[in-house]
Structure formats: C-alpha cells, structure tokens
Design a protein around this motif. Sequence first.
Motif, PDB file in Angstrom:
ATOM      1  N   SER A 289       0.832  -1.209   0.000  1.00 49.08           N
ATOM      2  CA  SER A 289       0.000   0.000   0.000  1.00 49.08           C
ATOM      3  C   SER A 289       0.867   1.259   0.000  1.00 49.08           C
ATOM      4  CB  SER A 289      -1.025  -0.019   1.130  1.00 49.08           C
ATOM      5  OG  SER A 289      -0.463   0.468   2.310  1.00 49.08           O
ATOM      6  N   GLY A 290       2.123   1.156   0.462  1.00 48.33           N
ATOM      7  CA  GLY A 290       3.041   2.298   0.358  1.00 48.33           C
ATOM      8  C   GLY A 290       3.321   2.675  -1.089  1.00 48.33           C
ATOM      9  N   TYR A 291       3.197   1.719  -2.000  1.00 44.97           N
ATOM     10  CA  TYR A 291       3.380   2.013  -3.426  1.00 44.97           C
ATOM     11  C   TYR A 291       2.180   2.766  -3.984  1.00 44.97           C
ATOM     12  CZ  TYR A 291       7.616  -0.745  -4.275  1.00 44.97           C
ATOM     13  OH  TYR A 291       8.897  -1.213  -4.287  1.00 44.97           O
ATOM     14  N   ALA A 335       1.277   1.047   9.572  1.00 46.43           N
ATOM     15  CA  ALA A 335       1.084   2.400   9.030  1.00 46.43           C
ATOM     16  C   ALA A 335       2.437   3.092   8.841  1.00 46.43           C
ATOM     17  CB  ALA A 335       0.186   3.216   9.955  1.00 46.43           C
ATOM     18  N   ALA A 336       3.348   2.881   9.811  1.00 45.38           N
ATOM     19  CA  ALA A 336       4.684   3.486   9.697  1.00 45.38           C
ATOM     20  C   ALA A 336       5.429   2.911   8.488  1.00 45.38           C
ATOM     21  CB  ALA A 336       5.478   3.249  10.980  1.00 45.38           C
ATOM     22  N   VAL A 337       5.241   1.623   8.243  1.00 47.07           N
ATOM     23  CA  VAL A 337       5.904   0.981   7.092  1.00 47.07           C
ATOM     24  C   VAL A 337       5.382   1.598   5.790  1.00 47.07           C
ATOM     25  CG1 VAL A 337       6.104  -1.191   5.798  1.00 47.07           C
ATOM     26  CG2 VAL A 337       6.443  -1.179   8.279  1.00 47.07           C
ATOM     27  N   SER A 338       4.066   1.718   5.662  1.00 46.25           N
ATOM     28  CA  SER A 338       3.487   2.310   4.442  1.00 46.25           C
ATOM     29  C   SER A 338       4.060   3.690   4.177  1.00 46.25           C
ATOM     30  CB  SER A 338       1.969   2.455   4.577  1.00 46.25           C
ATOM     31  OG  SER A 338       1.378   1.206   4.429  1.00 46.25           O
ATOM     32  N   LYS A 339       4.095   4.477   5.229  1.00 48.89           N
ATOM     33  CA  LYS A 339       4.563   5.864   5.102  1.00 48.89           C
ATOM     34  C   LYS A 339       6.027   5.882   4.649  1.00 48.89           C
ATOM     35  CE  LYS A 339       3.593  10.159   5.615  1.00 48.89           C
ATOM     36  NZ  LYS A 339       3.779  10.253   4.197  1.00 48.89           N
ATOM     37  N   ALA A 340       6.842   5.017   5.257  1.00 55.48           N
ATOM     38  CA  ALA A 340       8.270   4.987   4.920  1.00 55.48           C
ATOM     39  C   ALA A 340       8.471   4.583   3.465  1.00 55.48           C
ATOM     40  CB  ALA A 340       9.011   4.027   5.848  1.00 55.48           C
ATOM     41  N   ILE A 341       7.677   3.631   3.008  1.00 56.60           N
ATOM     42  CA  ILE A 341       7.803   3.167   1.621  1.00 56.60           C
ATOM     43  C   ILE A 341       7.410   4.305   0.685  1.00 56.60           C
ATOM     44  CG2 ILE A 341       6.928   1.515  -0.100  1.00 56.60           C
ATOM     45  CD1 ILE A 341       8.483   0.124   2.130  1.00 56.60           C
ATOM     46  N   GLU A 342       6.310   4.954   1.010  1.00 56.49           N
ATOM     47  CA  GLU A 342       5.828   6.034   0.152  1.00 56.49           C
ATOM     48  C   GLU A 342       6.884   7.144   0.050  1.00 56.49           C
ATOM     49  OE1 GLU A 342       2.051   7.701   1.382  1.00 56.49           O
ATOM     50  OE2 GLU A 342       2.427   9.354  -0.024  1.00 56.49           O
ATOM     51  N   THR A 343       7.465   7.498   1.179  1.00 58.55           N
ATOM     52  CA  THR A 343       8.491   8.538   1.183  1.00 58.55           C
ATOM     53  C   THR A 343       9.691   8.111   0.341  1.00 58.55           C
ATOM     54  OG1 THR A 343       7.780   9.061   3.409  1.00 58.55           O
ATOM     55  CG2 THR A 343       9.859  10.027   2.693  1.00 58.55           C
ATOM     56  N   ALA A 344      10.083   6.846   0.506  1.00 60.84           N
ATOM     57  CA  ALA A 344      11.257   6.375  -0.229  1.00 60.84           C
ATOM     58  C   ALA A 344      11.020   6.384  -1.735  1.00 60.84           C
ATOM     59  CB  ALA A 344      11.627   4.970   0.234  1.00 60.84           C
ATOM     60  N   LEU A 345       9.759   6.200  -2.125  1.00 58.18           N
ATOM     61  CA  LEU A 345       9.459   6.137  -3.554  1.00 58.18           C
ATOM     62  C   LEU A 345       9.289   7.508  -4.183  1.00 58.18           C
ATOM     63  CD1 LEU A 345       6.927   3.203  -3.592  1.00 58.18           C
ATOM     64  CD2 LEU A 345       9.158   3.238  -4.698  1.00 58.18           C
ATOM     65  N   THR A 346       9.046   8.498  -3.339  1.00 58.69           N
ATOM     66  CA  THR A 346       8.853   9.835  -3.881  1.00 58.69           C
ATOM     67  C   THR A 346      10.220  10.360  -4.285  1.00 58.69           C
ATOM     68  OG1 THR A 346       7.034  10.077  -2.358  1.00 58.69           O
ATOM     69  CG2 THR A 346       7.829  12.071  -3.411  1.00 58.69           C
ATOM     70  N   SER A 347      10.439  10.424  -5.572  1.00 56.79           N
ATOM     71  CA  SER A 347      11.758  10.814  -6.063  1.00 56.79           C
ATOM     72  C   SER A 347      11.947  12.301  -5.878  1.00 56.79           C
ATOM     73  CB  SER A 347      11.866  10.470  -7.535  1.00 56.79           C
ATOM     74  OG  SER A 347      10.959  11.282  -8.237  1.00 56.79           O
ATOM     75  N   GLY A 348      13.183  12.733  -6.035  1.00 64.40           N
ATOM     76  CA  GLY A 348      13.479  14.152  -5.967  1.00 64.40           C
ATOM     77  C   GLY A 348      12.597  14.924  -6.938  1.00 64.40           C
ATOM     78  N   ASP A 349      12.420  14.366  -8.143  1.00 64.37           N
ATOM     79  CA  ASP A 349      11.600  15.025  -9.162  1.00 64.37           C
ATOM     80  C   ASP A 349      10.178  15.241  -8.667  1.00 64.37           C
ATOM     81  OD1 ASP A 349      13.682  15.010 -10.862  1.00 64.37           O
ATOM     82  OD2 ASP A 349      13.050  13.237 -11.970  1.00 64.37           O
ATOM     83  N   GLU A 350       9.635  14.142  -8.082  1.00 65.40           N
ATOM     84  CA  GLU A 350       8.250  14.252  -7.647  1.00 65.40           C
ATOM     85  C   GLU A 350       8.097  15.258  -6.515  1.00 65.40           C
ATOM     86  OE1 GLU A 350       6.175  10.042  -8.527  1.00 65.40           O
ATOM     87  OE2 GLU A 350       7.949   9.998  -7.276  1.00 65.40           O
ATOM     88  N   ARG A 351       9.149  15.325  -5.675  1.00 66.56           N
ATOM     89  CA  ARG A 351       9.094  16.303  -4.585  1.00 66.56           C
ATOM     90  C   ARG A 351       9.071  17.723  -5.144  1.00 66.56           C
ATOM     91  NH1 ARG A 351      11.193  12.805  -0.803  1.00 66.56           N
ATOM     92  NH2 ARG A 351      13.187  12.608  -1.848  1.00 66.56           N
TER      93      ARG A 351
END
Length: 565
Positions: A289-291, A335-351
């Motif tokens: 779900s983090g994806y 929930a913490a795992v989902s959040k961490a995955i989502e953050t890790a996937l957000t690339s510099g570009d997306e930020r």
Amino acid sequence: MSDRSIRRLSDATVNQIAAGEVITRPSRVVEELLDNAIDAAASRITIEVESDGTDRITVSDTGHGIARKDVIRALERHTTSKIQPENTTLTESVQTLGFRGEALAAIADCATVTVETNTGEPRGTKITTGPDDEPVRRDVGHAQGTTVTASNLFANRPARNASLAKPETEFRRITEVVSAYALLYPQIRFVLRHNGTETLSTTGTGITASVLGVYGRKAAQHTRSIDHRQAVSIDHGGTHAPRTTETQTVRISGFLLAPTIVRRSNTHTTVAINGRPVRQSAIRDAVVSGYGSRLGSKEYPIAAISVTVPHSLVDPNIHPAKQRVGLVGEDEIAAAVSKAIETALTSGDERIAAQTPTDLTTELADTTPDSRFDRLTVIGTFRELYILCEAADELLVIDQHAAHERVNYERLQAAFATEPIRSEPIDPPQTVSLSATAQAAMEEFADELTACGYEYELFGGTVVRVTAVPAPFGRPANPGSLQDVLTALQQGIERPPREQFLASLACHPSLKAGDSLSVDDAQLLLDRLAECESPYRCPHGRPVMTTLSERSIAQQLGRNVSRFR
Ligand code: ADP
Ligand code: MG
C-alpha cells in the motif's frame, strides 16, 4: 552468545511451544537449516538440492560449528543452545531465529540426516541418524562451520510425500526461500545449486549486489535502499491489562524497486521482523500500500523490508513453523511501514513537482506580464468551462483548464530548469530500426539526443543499439521513442520527452470542467496567464483562447456596426 552448549529445555518451557507439524515440505527443511546457519553467524551459506529436495538437501555454512560433545544432543527434541536455562518464559529476549530446539529432531524424524561440523578444531565430527537409526558419531575432516544433509525426505511419511506438488513447484518454493534470505541478509554470501548447477548466488557485499544475484541487472539498477527510523505510539493492553500508550522506535530498512519493474504475485515482497523472515500479511500489505497508485491492479512490488522493533513487542512463538510472529501495535507499525515506503518512492523530481505551486495567486517568477492582457476585463464565466472577457472591440473566450495548465506548466519548467535530465541505462540494450531520414539526422542532432538522455551505438544501416533512454521522474521512455524525437527535431519541433512529462504533470492539478471560478479568481488566472512566456497555447499545443469580434456579432444580428458606433 557466550555459552553455546546445548541443553534440554525445561518441561515448563516445552509446554509453551506452539505445537504443529514443523516439516511439511522440502522448502521447510531449507528454512530451518538457513535459520541455524544464520544463528551460527555464517558469512557464507551453500544450498544444494537434488530433484524436488526429497532426494537430498545439503546446507553448508561457515558459522561457529557445534562442539563434538553436543552434536548428538543437537539432534534430540527440545535441545537448544539459544535459550539460557534461567529464562522462565520461552520467548523472553529471543534474538535468534531458532529457539525451540526441535528443527533438527523434526527433520531427522522424516529424513536421513548427516551433520558434519567443526568449531575450529583440527578434526571435525560427523553424525548420521535417521527415523529408524541410532546416531553414529565419528571424526571427519571439515573446515570450521557446519554441513547438514537431509536425504530420502518423507520416505517414511507417504502421506506427506503424496501431498507434495510437482518437482518444479517444490524447487521454486526452495528458490523463493533462498531468495528471501539472500535479500534480507545481504552481508551473507549465498549459493544455490540444483542438480549440480548453480541457479542463484549473491556476493555478500550489500543490497544492490544481492538484488543483482536474485533478480538480475535491470532490477539492481532500479534498487533503492531504505533505512528509516520512526517513533510510533503503540497502544498496549486492554482486555486483561490496563491500557497504556507508549512510544517506540521502529526501524524500517532494506530495499525496494522502483515500480517500473513489478510482478504479478506478492511472493516477491519479502518481510522480516527483527531479522526473522515471516509471511506477516499485515506488514506485507503495508509495503504494497506504500506504493499506492504507482502499481496497477494485480501488480506487486519487488521489495525486502526488515522491520526492527523492541523485542518486548514481538512474540516469535505463535506459529509452529515460525511463519508469523505476534506483534504488539501491528496496525501502528504497518502504518509506519506504508509511510516509509511512500516517502522512499517519492523521487526528488516528484518532490519538486509537489512543491511547485498550482494556485492562482502565486506569481510566476522572473517574468514581465504581457501588456496585451492589461486591456482585458473579465465579464463572467460560461458553463464552468470558459472565462468571458471584454477586450476593446472583441469578446474573448478563454478555456480555463487550458489556461491553468499553461500556467502550471511554465511553473514546472522553471522549477526543473536547473535539474539535469535523468537518463537510465537499458539492459539488455535494445535495437531500434529507424527510417532512412531519421538515420540521416542522427549525426546532426547527436548533441540534442544526448541532452535528452539518449545513449546509443550506431550499427551501420538504419539500425541503432539504444543503451540508455530519458527517464524523467523515474519513468524510462520507450527506446522506440528515438524515432519520434528525431522526426520532431527534424521538423524543428523540439519536444523532448521531459517536456511531455511536464505537460502531463501540469495537467493534473489544473482546473477542470465544472470547477466554478468567481470573477475575481478568473481575473487572477488571467494575471498569471499574462506572466507566461507562451500564454496562447496550452502545453499540449491547443489554443487557450478564441475571439469573437464585435463586427461578426453585429453581422449575425443584422446590425450595422459603423452606424451603431
Ligand atoms: P534451535 O535452532 O531452535 O536451537 P535446532 O534443532 O534447529 O534448534 O538446532 C539445535 C541446536 O543445534 C541449536 O541450538 C544449535 O546449538 C545447534 N546447531 C544447529 N545447526 C547449527 C549450525 N548450522 N551451526 C551451529 N550450530 C548449529
Ligand atoms: Mg533451528
């Protein structure tokens, strides 16, 4: 662990053990033997499998070995070196993968088992035992470490033998187990051999190297490692104990693959809790779900995530085959795992894209507004789609979505102006055949193509080997796009793939049909549009506005314009 001698667990402890069948199929043998090798601090583990694993499974490790006096005891039920006798509860501070002292005994119950081991003495020890045989011990030459062989598995258990799947399926399960351990323990070197042929190996030199060994080069290139600590507040107790909330630190580490490479099943999402590989669906689902929407339906990620929490939160004893653990605060941890995955996937570009304003009030930086817009007065909106403006003797109809898209597009262009275009290697390189005219333009536009992120080798003729493609926002372009880009360059329409992505990004947060705008908002939108470099076209090239002259309106109405004036 200082004291490695093997002792029998107390009856009280034995009674706490989660009961159930431990060895149900060959892959379970592999899991238990890998657990033992890892607990022995091995740096190298080799797994050899004959046929589906029932003929023979051998696991050898370079761990600390078993003392000669202890080897026979190691094979007895409920004997372990991993729980100190003074511990009263089974699971108290268990930090090893094994702790019940029953795996070797359970394997010897349904297979012929040979253990060769050496703790670093001149000679090692060899024990052979089986379902109907008393153990025989003798000396043997063996380097420090342990080799355990299980052969003729289930020869005495026809029911379990009959319930096995096809040999390919059983070996695939073994491969999945070895892959999971290799990914979760990237500092250990793993080798898997099937009928004498090496089918998988890792170098023990880190996460990317392990992904390379298990999933190949392309996957290794898309690997992102993650190491994230988060304070999580966890609710304790409830039914029997007073309810308390405490804050605990959760560490989420391992790796994930960018969602450009996905799988059709969730078996490639590997999870460990405190180093223990588990099939903990709550945590595995949290990884998926983090994806979020980055995955299509029925798409699953490749990832191996280790969740580390204080031992007091984990009960390793709830499942006989250790496939799940009890986890206090599982929902909060998930929930913490989902959040961490989502953050890790957000690339510099997306930020950068996310930080770029899309509102109507923020002015575009460094621009002088187009003075032609000064003469416009907003007089209303039409069908929540169009802004109507009066401009001298013309009525202007502006497409509000197209206008807002243009504004957002130019903001994104400015935000990304200093960012280099990302290029991603493709493995294996792909040959693309070009039209003769495109081929002729290759040399002329070589610099532009490189600037766009393409790398290629000329083959002669019209065939090109593409080795890298533009990957704006981590999404690699199709190698065949080289032909389109060349055509565009030749026609003088320079529209590198990155601009196309910017255009699609600009589209999403822009006003849609049905978004009603007040006259003030419409005026703000016009102010922003005036600041654009190309206010008259949307990023996709369509016009933003159309005009209706007073003359044509008058003509439609049969009015003589000059006489009216
Ligand atoms: P457990 O792992 O739960 O203790 P096992 O039956 O798997 O129970 O193993 C019994 C004991 O044998 C272990 O506690 C350990 O001391 C020893 N042992 C088993 N395999 C190995 C190994 N590969 N290297 C070193 N010691 C081992
Ligand atoms: Mg064990």
